[in-house]
Design a protein around this motif. Structure first.
Motif, PDB file in Angstrom:
ATOM      1  N   SER A   1       0.861  -1.193   0.000  1.00  0.00           N
ATOM      2  CA  SER A   1       0.000   0.000   0.000  1.00  0.00           C
ATOM      3  C   SER A   1       0.892   1.237   0.000  1.00  0.00           C
ATOM      4  N   GLY A   2       0.278   2.410   0.061  1.00  0.00           N
ATOM      5  CA  GLY A   2       1.051   3.658   0.112  1.00  0.00           C
ATOM      6  C   GLY A   2       1.089   4.361  -1.233  1.00  0.00           C
ATOM      7  N   ASP A   3       2.137   5.167  -1.463  1.00  0.00           N
ATOM      8  CA  ASP A   3       2.309   6.004  -2.651  1.00  0.00           C
ATOM      9  C   ASP A   3       1.890   5.269  -3.939  1.00  0.00           C
ATOM     10  N   ALA A   4       0.822   5.770  -4.578  1.00  0.00           N
ATOM     11  CA  ALA A   4       0.260   5.066  -5.744  1.00  0.00           C
ATOM     12  C   ALA A   4       1.269   4.962  -6.890  1.00  0.00           C
ATOM     13  N   LYS A   5       2.158   5.963  -7.002  1.00  0.00           N
ATOM     14  CA  LYS A   5       3.163   5.928  -8.079  1.00  0.00           C
ATOM     15  C   LYS A   5       4.061   4.708  -7.921  1.00  0.00           C
ATOM     16  N   GLU A   6       4.476   4.468  -6.661  1.00  0.00           N
ATOM     17  CA  GLU A   6       5.362   3.338  -6.365  1.00  0.00           C
ATOM     18  C   GLU A   6       4.631   2.015  -6.552  1.00  0.00           C
ATOM     19  N   VAL A   7       3.385   1.974  -6.100  1.00  0.00           N
ATOM     20  CA  VAL A   7       2.598   0.739  -6.215  1.00  0.00           C
ATOM     21  C   VAL A   7       2.380   0.410  -7.699  1.00  0.00           C
ATOM     22  N   LEU A   8       2.075   1.441  -8.493  1.00  0.00           N
ATOM     23  CA  LEU A   8       1.850   1.242  -9.927  1.00  0.00           C
ATOM     24  C   LEU A   8       3.133   0.734 -10.592  1.00  0.00           C
ATOM     25  N   LYS A   9       4.261   1.322 -10.175  1.00  0.00           N
ATOM     26  CA  LYS A   9       5.555   0.893 -10.723  1.00  0.00           C
ATOM     27  C   LYS A   9       5.788  -0.592 -10.411  1.00  0.00           C
ATOM     28  N   ALA A  10       5.458  -0.992  -9.184  1.00  0.00           N
ATOM     29  CA  ALA A  10       5.646  -2.399  -8.775  1.00  0.00           C
ATOM     30  C   ALA A  10       4.747  -3.321  -9.604  1.00  0.00           C
ATOM     31  N   ILE A  11       3.524  -2.878  -9.867  1.00  0.00           N
ATOM     32  CA  ILE A  11       2.613  -3.709 -10.674  1.00  0.00           C
ATOM     33  C   ILE A  11       3.150  -3.790 -12.103  1.00  0.00           C
ATOM     34  N   ARG A  12       3.502  -2.639 -12.666  1.00  0.00           N
ATOM     35  CA  ARG A  12       3.988  -2.599 -14.057  1.00  0.00           C
ATOM     36  C   ARG A  12       5.255  -3.440 -14.243  1.00  0.00           C
ATOM     37  N   SER A  13       6.136  -3.452 -13.214  1.00  0.00           N
ATOM     38  CA  SER A  13       7.379  -4.236 -13.348  1.00  0.00           C
ATOM     39  C   SER A  13       7.183  -5.680 -12.868  1.00  0.00           C
ATOM     40  N   ARG A  14       5.938  -6.066 -12.689  1.00  0.00           N
ATOM     41  CA  ARG A  14       5.564  -7.445 -12.321  1.00  0.00           C
ATOM     42  C   ARG A  14       6.091  -7.860 -10.955  1.00  0.00           C
ATOM     43  N   LYS A  15       6.322  -6.871 -10.089  1.00  0.00           N
ATOM     44  CA  LYS A  15       6.743  -7.191  -8.719  1.00  0.00           C
ATOM     45  C   LYS A  15       5.541  -7.216  -7.788  1.00  0.00           C
ATOM     46  N   ALA A  16       4.366  -6.946  -8.314  1.00  0.00           N
ATOM     47  CA  ALA A  16       3.145  -6.948  -7.501  1.00  0.00           C
ATOM     48  C   ALA A  16       1.949  -7.226  -8.406  1.00  0.00           C
ATOM     49  N   ALA A  17       0.839  -7.576  -7.778  1.00  0.00           N
ATOM     50  CA  ALA A  17      -0.395  -7.870  -8.537  1.00  0.00           C
ATOM     51  C   ALA A  17      -1.596  -7.323  -7.784  1.00  0.00           C
ATOM     52  N   LEU A  18      -2.657  -7.043  -8.529  1.00  0.00           N
ATOM     53  CA  LEU A  18      -3.922  -6.659  -7.885  1.00  0.00           C
ATOM     54  C   LEU A  18      -4.510  -7.907  -7.229  1.00  0.00           C
ATOM     55  N   LEU A  19      -5.338  -7.704  -6.212  1.00  0.00           N
ATOM     56  CA  LEU A  19      -6.022  -8.837  -5.593  1.00  0.00           C
ATOM     57  C   LEU A  19      -7.382  -9.039  -6.263  1.00  0.00           C
ATOM     58  N   PRO A  20      -7.838 -10.297  -6.320  1.00  0.00           N
ATOM     59  CA  PRO A  20      -9.173 -10.514  -6.902  1.00  0.00           C
ATOM     60  C   PRO A  20     -10.247  -9.951  -5.981  1.00  0.00           C
ATOM     61  N   LEU A  21     -11.439  -9.751  -6.522  1.00  0.00           N
ATOM     62  CA  LEU A  21     -12.600  -9.344  -5.734  1.00  0.00           C
ATOM     63  C   LEU A  21     -12.693 -10.283  -4.531  1.00  0.00           C
ATOM     64  N   GLY A  22     -12.867  -9.737  -3.339  1.00  0.00           N
ATOM     65  CA  GLY A  22     -12.878 -10.579  -2.134  1.00  0.00           C
ATOM     66  C   GLY A  22     -11.557 -10.515  -1.393  1.00  0.00           C
ATOM     67  N   GLY A  23     -10.502 -10.058  -2.085  1.00  0.00           N
ATOM     68  CA  GLY A  23      -9.220  -9.818  -1.411  1.00  0.00           C
ATOM     69  C   GLY A  23      -8.351 -11.043  -1.245  1.00  0.00           C
ATOM     70  N   LEU A  24      -7.450 -10.939  -0.267  1.00  0.00           N
ATOM     71  CA  LEU A  24      -6.423 -11.961  -0.043  1.00  0.00           C
ATOM     72  C   LEU A  24      -7.028 -13.253   0.524  1.00  0.00           C
ATOM     73  N   GLY A  25      -6.638 -14.374  -0.044  1.00  0.00           N
ATOM     74  CA  GLY A  25      -7.060 -15.674   0.490  1.00  0.00           C
ATOM     75  C   GLY A  25      -8.554 -15.930   0.334  1.00  0.00           C
TER      76      GLY A  25
END
Ligand code: NDP
Length: 383
Positions: free
Chosen positions: A228-252
């Motif tokens: 979580s936190g700074d959206a620019k950093e989070v977006l960068k992590a998603i774009r560089s495949r170091k992170a992913a969105l969670l499905p509807l319903g969230g984690l687990g």
């Protein structure tokens, strides 16, 4: 347009802090000109602009004109075919399969839904699948085409992999939305249009442009930690495949993450696997090195095939009234039917203009100048 209940000025979401308001028609003209300048045929450019501006009118800024750059770049690098020969390659009466020839998703989507409508008028129901397409924006746009003709419209699509499958990390599923639009005797029609991830990535793009923070619960990193936190950093992590969105319903599984990823998986199976398009992590991006091969599915239901329209209207209005009369949660502002907020936002913005964050406005003007469009975009209000 007359709405059947108390009308008041309302916008969802409330505009960003620093914004300018622009007229929707002038915005549409500018966006149309941008695509025309890139060689997109007039009618297709108008459709792309209409889908984008409709998203802003509905308050879905994540899929509004802030996305103009995406399609511009896809065209510039020739990863999208602006002269696509869209054709029906299979026709079984109630069903058809369309090959989009790697064209822009929006005109392909309109063509496919128009075919689904024609078929449902004759046969009662229809299903039109599409392969070799591209990102088409808000799914609800196409479902509403069916409502305009008095039918129920259903649209699903797969999309670039951005979402973690339940109990895994990394980007596997698309944000694969479903949009169902249902006519009512008077506006607003019912429109349920939602991504099957907690949020679409466009929301994080917008947060990044506004300098906002991503709340915990939307994104996980490759170690399985919530990011979580700074959206620019989070977006960068998603774009560089170091992170992913969670499905509807969230984690687990605790809050139903398995249901969100299950829905996305099924939507992919119909719109991706069955259509002959790509699926899962094989689906590409508009600005990629290979055709995205996005798959869509469009269905229409002719109400008259099941009951008289008057009877249907009476039943759906009774249902809406029952929902509206429920005991409201003390902290909720109001009880809403899907599509109502979008409709009211549109009524408001048709009247007082569309609010664009200054960064989005400036980016749009910059794109216009880059492609040689000199048209101005008048600011009707500044905040
Ligand atoms: P939202 O979470 O904003 O809304 C989902 C649905 O819930 C809407 O129909 C909305 O109606 C309804 N809704 C919201 N609040 C309430 C309420 N309190 N009571 C009843 N209904 C409510 O949508 P998403 O952020 O998930 O998706 C946004 C857009 O992104 C969609 O148009 C989707 O098609 C698009 N998208 C496109 C993708 C693509 O690849 N092409 C991928 C992912 C998403 P209302 O609008 O009236 O509030």
């Amino acid at each position: 347009l007359n709405v059947s209940f108390e009308y008041y000025e309302r916008e969802k979401p409330i505009p960003p802090e620093e914004y300018v308001r622009v007229n929707h028609l002038e915005l549409k003209e500018l966006v149309t000109d941008i695509y025309k300048a890139l060689g997109v045929p007039d009618r297709d450019a108008e459709i792309v602009a209409d889908v984008l501006v409709t998203a802003d009118l509905f308050g879905i800024s994540s899929h509004g004109v802030q996305r103009v750059r995406r399609y511009v770049e896809g065209i510039r690098i020739k990863n999208v075919n602006i002269n696509a020969k869209v054709r029906v390659v299979r026709d079984f009466g109630t069903t058809a399969l369309i090959d989009g020839d790697n064209g822009l998703g929006q005109p392909i989507g309109v063509k496919a839904m128009e075919l689904a409508i024609e078929k449902a008028k004759i046969y009662g129901v229809s299903l039109v699948l599409v392969k070799n397409s591209n990102h088409f924006g808000i799914a609800g746009y196409y479902s509403l085409k069916a409502v305009e003709k008095g039918l129920i419209g259903i649209t699903i699509t797969n999309s670039e992999n951005l979402v973690a499958y339940v109990n895994t990390v990394g980007r596997t599923l698309g944000t694969n939305p479903i949009a169902v639009a249902i006519p009512r005797p008077s506006p607003p029609p019912i429109l349920f249009d939602a991504a099957t991830s907690v949020v679409p990535v466009g929301k994080i793009e917008i947060y990044s442009k506004l300098g906002k923070k991503v709340p915990p619960g939307w994104v996980i990193d490759l170690e399985g930690n919530i990011l979580s936190g700074d959206a620019k950093e989070v977006l960068k992590a998603i774009r560089s495949r170091k992170a992913a969105l969670l499905p509807l319903g969230g984690l687990g599984e605790e809050f139903g993450g398995h249901k969100g990823s299950g829905l996305a998986f099924i939507i992919d199976t119909i719109s991706g696997i069955l259509s002959g398009a790509a699926w899962g992590y094989h689906v590409g991006h508009t600005i990629g090195t290979r055709p995205a091969n996005v798959g869509h599915a469009f269905a229409a239901i002719n109400i008259e095939a099941f009951m008289d329209k008057d009877v249907f209207f009476e039943r759906i209005e009774t249902y809406v009234k029952e929902i509206k009369s429920l005991k409201k949660h003390p902290k909720a502002d109001r009880i809403w039917i899907p599509g109502e907020k979008a409709w009211l936002t549109m009524q408001t913005r048709l009247k007082i203009g569309i609010p664009l964050h200054k960064n989005v406005y400036n980016e749009l003007i910059q794109i216009a100048r880059e492609v040689g469009v000199t048209r101005e975009l008048r600011i009707i209000k500044q905040q």
